[in-house]
Scaffold this motif. Structure first.
Motif, mmCIF file in Angstrom:
data_model
loop_
_atom_site.group_PDB
_atom_site.id
_atom_site.type_symbol
_atom_site.label_atom_id
_atom_site.label_comp_id
_atom_site.label_asym_id
_atom_site.label_seq_id
_atom_site.Cartn_x
_atom_site.Cartn_y
_atom_site.Cartn_z
ATOM 1 N N GLY A 133 0.805 -1.221 0.000
ATOM 2 C CA GLY A 133 0.000 0.000 0.000
ATOM 3 C C GLY A 133 0.838 1.272 0.000
ATOM 4 O O GLY A 133 0.301 2.368 0.136
ATOM 5 N N ALA A 134 2.161 1.159 -0.165
ATOM 6 C CA ALA A 134 3.007 2.359 -0.152
ATOM 7 C C ALA A 134 2.680 3.232 -1.362
ATOM 8 O O ALA A 134 2.519 2.726 -2.466
ATOM 9 N N MET A 135 2.561 4.515 -1.133
ATOM 10 C CA MET A 135 2.238 5.429 -2.221
ATOM 11 C C MET A 135 3.248 6.559 -2.264
ATOM 12 O O MET A 135 3.152 7.532 -1.526
ATOM 13 N N THR A 136 4.234 6.401 -3.122
ATOM 14 C CA THR A 136 5.241 7.431 -3.339
ATOM 15 C C THR A 136 5.500 7.508 -4.832
ATOM 16 O O THR A 136 5.071 6.623 -5.590
ATOM 17 N N LEU A 137 6.226 8.531 -5.238
ATOM 18 C CA LEU A 137 6.506 8.685 -6.668
ATOM 19 C C LEU A 137 7.364 7.549 -7.208
ATOM 20 O O LEU A 137 7.331 7.241 -8.389
ATOM 21 N N THR A 138 8.129 6.901 -6.339
ATOM 22 C CA THR A 138 8.969 5.807 -6.830
ATOM 23 C C THR A 138 8.375 4.433 -6.538
ATOM 24 O O THR A 138 9.031 3.426 -6.754
ATOM 25 N N SER A 139 7.122 4.393 -6.067
ATOM 26 C CA SER A 139 6.402 3.120 -5.989
ATOM 27 C C SER A 139 5.693 2.944 -7.326
ATOM 28 O O SER A 139 5.350 3.924 -7.976
ATOM 29 N N THR A 140 5.457 1.704 -7.711
ATOM 30 C CA THR A 140 4.655 1.539 -8.915
ATOM 31 C C THR A 140 3.873 0.229 -8.870
ATOM 32 O O THR A 140 4.099 -0.626 -8.001
ATOM 33 N N ASN A 141 2.948 0.086 -9.801
ATOM 34 C CA ASN A 141 2.149 -1.133 -9.967
ATOM 35 C C ASN A 141 1.525 -1.067 -11.349
ATOM 36 O O ASN A 141 1.841 -0.153 -12.123
ATOM 37 N N LEU A 142 0.658 -2.017 -11.675
ATOM 38 C CA LEU A 142 0.021 -1.994 -12.999
ATOM 39 C C LEU A 142 -1.484 -2.169 -12.875
ATOM 40 O O LEU A 142 -1.978 -2.962 -12.066
ATOM 41 N N HIS A 143 -2.171 -1.399 -13.711
ATOM 42 C CA HIS A 143 -3.601 -1.617 -13.933
ATOM 43 C C HIS A 143 -3.764 -2.008 -15.395
ATOM 44 O O HIS A 143 -3.152 -1.392 -16.278
ATOM 45 N N PHE A 144 -4.564 -3.039 -15.646
ATOM 46 C CA PHE A 144 -4.819 -3.482 -17.011
ATOM 47 C C PHE A 144 -6.197 -2.946 -17.389
ATOM 48 O O PHE A 144 -7.220 -3.580 -17.138
ATOM 49 N N HIS A 145 -6.180 -1.738 -17.960
ATOM 50 C CA HIS A 145 -7.392 -0.948 -18.149
ATOM 51 C C HIS A 145 -8.322 -1.608 -19.171
ATOM 52 O O HIS A 145 -7.948 -1.813 -20.324
ATOM 53 N N GLY A 146 -9.521 -1.927 -18.697
ATOM 54 C CA GLY A 146 -10.551 -2.474 -19.586
ATOM 55 C C GLY A 146 -10.724 -3.972 -19.480
ATOM 56 O O GLY A 146 -11.782 -4.492 -19.815
ATOM 57 N N LEU A 147 -9.700 -4.672 -19.038
ATOM 58 C CA LEU A 147 -9.803 -6.132 -18.963
ATOM 59 C C LEU A 147 -10.696 -6.550 -17.800
ATOM 60 O O LEU A 147 -10.684 -5.917 -16.738
ATOM 61 N N THR A 148 -11.438 -7.638 -18.009
ATOM 62 C CA THR A 148 -12.235 -8.185 -16.909
ATOM 63 C C THR A 148 -11.423 -9.292 -16.252
ATOM 64 O O THR A 148 -11.697 -10.469 -16.409
ATOM 65 N N VAL A 149 -10.386 -8.869 -15.549
ATOM 66 C CA VAL A 149 -9.485 -9.787 -14.855
ATOM 67 C C VAL A 149 -9.700 -9.525 -13.368
ATOM 68 O O VAL A 149 -9.913 -8.380 -12.972
ATOM 69 N N PRO A 150 -9.682 -10.553 -12.518
ATOM 70 C CA PRO A 150 -10.032 -10.344 -11.109
ATOM 71 C C PRO A 150 -9.154 -9.287 -10.422
ATOM 72 O O PRO A 150 -7.963 -9.198 -10.696
ATOM 73 N N PRO A 151 -9.784 -8.513 -9.514
ATOM 74 C CA PRO A 151 -9.019 -7.504 -8.768
ATOM 75 C C PRO A 151 -8.246 -8.144 -7.618
ATOM 76 O O PRO A 151 -8.503 -7.870 -6.448
ATOM 77 N N LYS A 152 -7.324 -9.033 -7.980
ATOM 78 C CA LYS A 152 -6.534 -9.768 -6.974
ATOM 79 C C LYS A 152 -5.067 -9.456 -7.196
ATOM 80 O O LYS A 152 -4.648 -9.191 -8.323
#
Ligand code: CU
Length: 597
Positions: A133-152
């Motif tokens: 859950g860290a939220m800084t400018l040098t943290s990152t992650n991916l969202h796959f926009h539009g796909l119906t893939v589980p939010p896991k």
């Protein structure tokens, strides 16, 4: 005033006023070894295609950053072969294994990006990227926009997943659903408070679920192009507008430091645009170059990967708007309702909010006529940013133009019809109301900090709280709901929801009943004059079991999302009856806080 200047100049298409695609005297982004970008005026190159093989696509991406003094920050996804932001191509049913290495350097704010004033970065909570859950400018992650893939975690989860620079590569691993509609999707980071900074600096890439020609035989055999339009901080922020533009009275700065909407179609834009990373900078907008064989039919897949810029796309040949044949919006073919007559929507202009996609058939210009791919101005409201008219690409007809690398199948096997009834034919189980609103820190100072809200009607307006697990909305899988989303602010917003698509029923009081689906929609701004706040009505589809879990809906103007314009929704499994309690307090109920947490 406008009639005194050449017509095309009056459209703000300065590059055509000059009759040239050369850059002016202003700064141009120059290539550099880290996150290199093509020079202004370049030919639009295609991103590297990474295709699944034997049902699997395995990709390693590293997130890098660079910045030179006086230039906008650059972040980029780099594949093993050194290519940037590759296009990921998979078929329904394929497995994606994506290892994401966070190779960002520098302190949180030392990379040319100013500290957002809306959000407080949270410290790294623990070492597990799934629950950091860290939220800084040098943290990152991916969202796959539009796909119906589980939010896991390891799939499409953005609330807790956060990868830090010293973490080992983080594995995303999921199967594309067998029934995922073929079309254009995309990947981008989704760290609350820093989404805008990272996307604006270049973190985005296209993703294609193959087989759209199977849904629409009109496309068989067409060469295809993927065009990613991004925005970035102005390369020439202090330059006056091009002399061909009429002088506009209002050149204000909004609370985010961006050029405010002039309402005229002219003036300094809030952001520069780029296309496949070729910048098209203010004030002269020297166009990128795209060559096509004269009169050739091609299939263009256009993504608005901008952080905050609305697009209103048009193609002009000899200054006349051309018909484009829209076959998909937001990754879903427009004939997904099963009606063959809806295969192609012929239009001469299409608005695309940040996050939105459009896929269309276009015919190349005739010999000797250089076309223009432009965005027309978007009126974002008195509180909005300036998105003026500007050209993006010169379309140059040339017999020796190289063909795009990809071609759609010539004799595709038709796609199986959708397994579920068309959304427009399903009665909603309930209707909810939500509204966008904004609050100035100092009501008398329009430039003071703004808090952004997206509130379920009846609940207490609260900026999104990343440390709360309490959903604003609880839905049951299998349900179909109608939502009326109102805009009580004086600027345009773009509603987006993860995991699911929706159908537009009504836009600002006009029935739309669009026979196709979207995942992002503009909600018109309040101008202070109408008796009611403007709204849209959409029908949301929670029938897909892959949507079970907790995820977000938000404004896709990323500075609004970062500033709190986001809410939490939980889709409970069908048959689960424990859905009662745990929702946020309403204005009329006592605050249920610790008691329910
Ligand atoms: Cu917004």
């Amino acid at each position: 005033m406008i009639s005194r200047i050449p017509q095309i100049c009056a459209l703000g298409l300065a590059s055509l006023c000059f009759g040239s695609v050369h850059a002016g005297v202003y700064a141009q982004q120059t290539p550099n070894s880290v996150c290199a970008r093509p020079p202004v005026g370049s030919v639009v190159a295609e991103a590297r295609d990474l295709r699944s093989q034997g049902g699997v696509l395995k990709v390693n991406l590293a997130v890098h950053n660079a910045s030179e003094t006086g230039e906008p920050a650059r972040f980029c996804y780099v594949a093993d072969d050194g290519s940037q932001s590759p296009t990921l191509r998979l078929r329904p049913g394929d497995l994606l294994i994506l290892n994401l290495k966070n190779a960002l350097t520098g302190s949180e704010y030392a990379t040319g990006v100013s500290k957002p004033h809306h959000s407080q970065p949270s410290a790294k909570a623990n070492d597990d990227p799934c629950s950091s859950g860290a939220m800084t400018l040098t943290s990152t992650n991916l969202h796959f926009h539009g796909l119906t893939v589980p939010p896991k975690c390891h799939e499409d989860e953005v609330l807790k997943t956060s990868i830090q620079p010293d973490d080992p590569p983080f594995e995303y691993r999921f199967r594309i659903p067998d029934d995922e509609p073929p079309g254009l999707y995309w990947y981008h980071p989704h760290i609350h408070g820093f989404s805008k900074a990272q996307v604006l600096a270049g973190l985005s890439g296209a993703m294609i679920i193959e087989g759209i020609e199977r849904a629409n035989p009109e496309l068989a055999g067409l060469p295809e192009r993927v065009l990613v339009i991004r925005d970035q901080d102005l390369l020439n922020p202090n330059a006056p507008p091009n002399k061909s533009e009429p002088v506009v009275p209002k050149m204000l700065i909004d609370h985010d430091g961006d050029a405010a909407n002039t309402g005229t179609g002219f003036g300094k834009p809030a952001k520069d645009l780029s296309i496949n990373f070729v910048p098209v900078p203010y004030p002269d907008y020297p166009t990128a170059v795209l060559k096509m064989k004269p009169n050739e039919r091609q299939f263009w897949r256009v993504l608005n990967a901008s952080a905050i810029t609305y697009l209103n796309l048009e193609i002009l040949y000899g200054r006349r708007p051309q018909q484009i044949g829209i076959v998909a919006l937001d990754g879903v073919p427009v004939n997904t309702n099963g009606v063959a007559a809806n295969r192609v929507l012929w239009r001469n202009r299409i608005g695309i909010p940040p996050g939105g996609r459009v896929e269309f058939i276009v015919k190349g210009p005739p010999p000797g006529v250089t076309g223009l791919f432009v965005t027309r101005t978007v009126d974002t409201g008195v509180g909005g940013e300036n998105d003026p008219n500007r050209a993006i690409v010169s379309i140059v007809p040339a017999e020796d133009a190289p063909e795009p690398r990809s071609k759609l199948e010539a004799s595709p096997k038709p796609l199986a019809p959708a397994g579920l009834p068309w959304l427009g034919d399903v009665a909603p189980v309930r209707t909810r109301r939500l509204y966008f609103s904004e609050k100035l820190l100092d009501p008398n100072d329009p430039n003071s900090a703004t808090t952004f809200y997206l509130t379920v009607d009846g609940q207490v307006p609260t900026p999104f709280n990343p440390s709360s697990d309490v959903p604003n909305i609880i839905v049951k899988q299998g349900d179909v709901e109608d939502w009326i989303i109102e805009n009580r602010s004086t600027e345009l917003h773009a509603f987006h929801i993860h995991q699911v698509h929706f159908m537009l029923l009504d836009w600002f009081g006009t029935p739309a009943n669009e026979p196709f689906l979207r995942d992002t929609i503009n909600v018109p701004f309040y101008d202070g004059r109408t008796l009611q706040y403007p709204s849209v009505k959409i029908r949301l589809d929670f029938r897909d079991p892959n949507a079970v879990g907790t995820f977000v809906y938000h404004c896709h103007l990323l500075e609004h999302e970062d500033g709190g314009m986001m809410g939490l929704i939980r889709v409970e499994p069908a048959g689960d009856t424990k859905t009662a309690a745990r929702t946020v307090p309403t204005k009329n109920s006592p605050r249920r806080t610790s008691a329910v947490n």
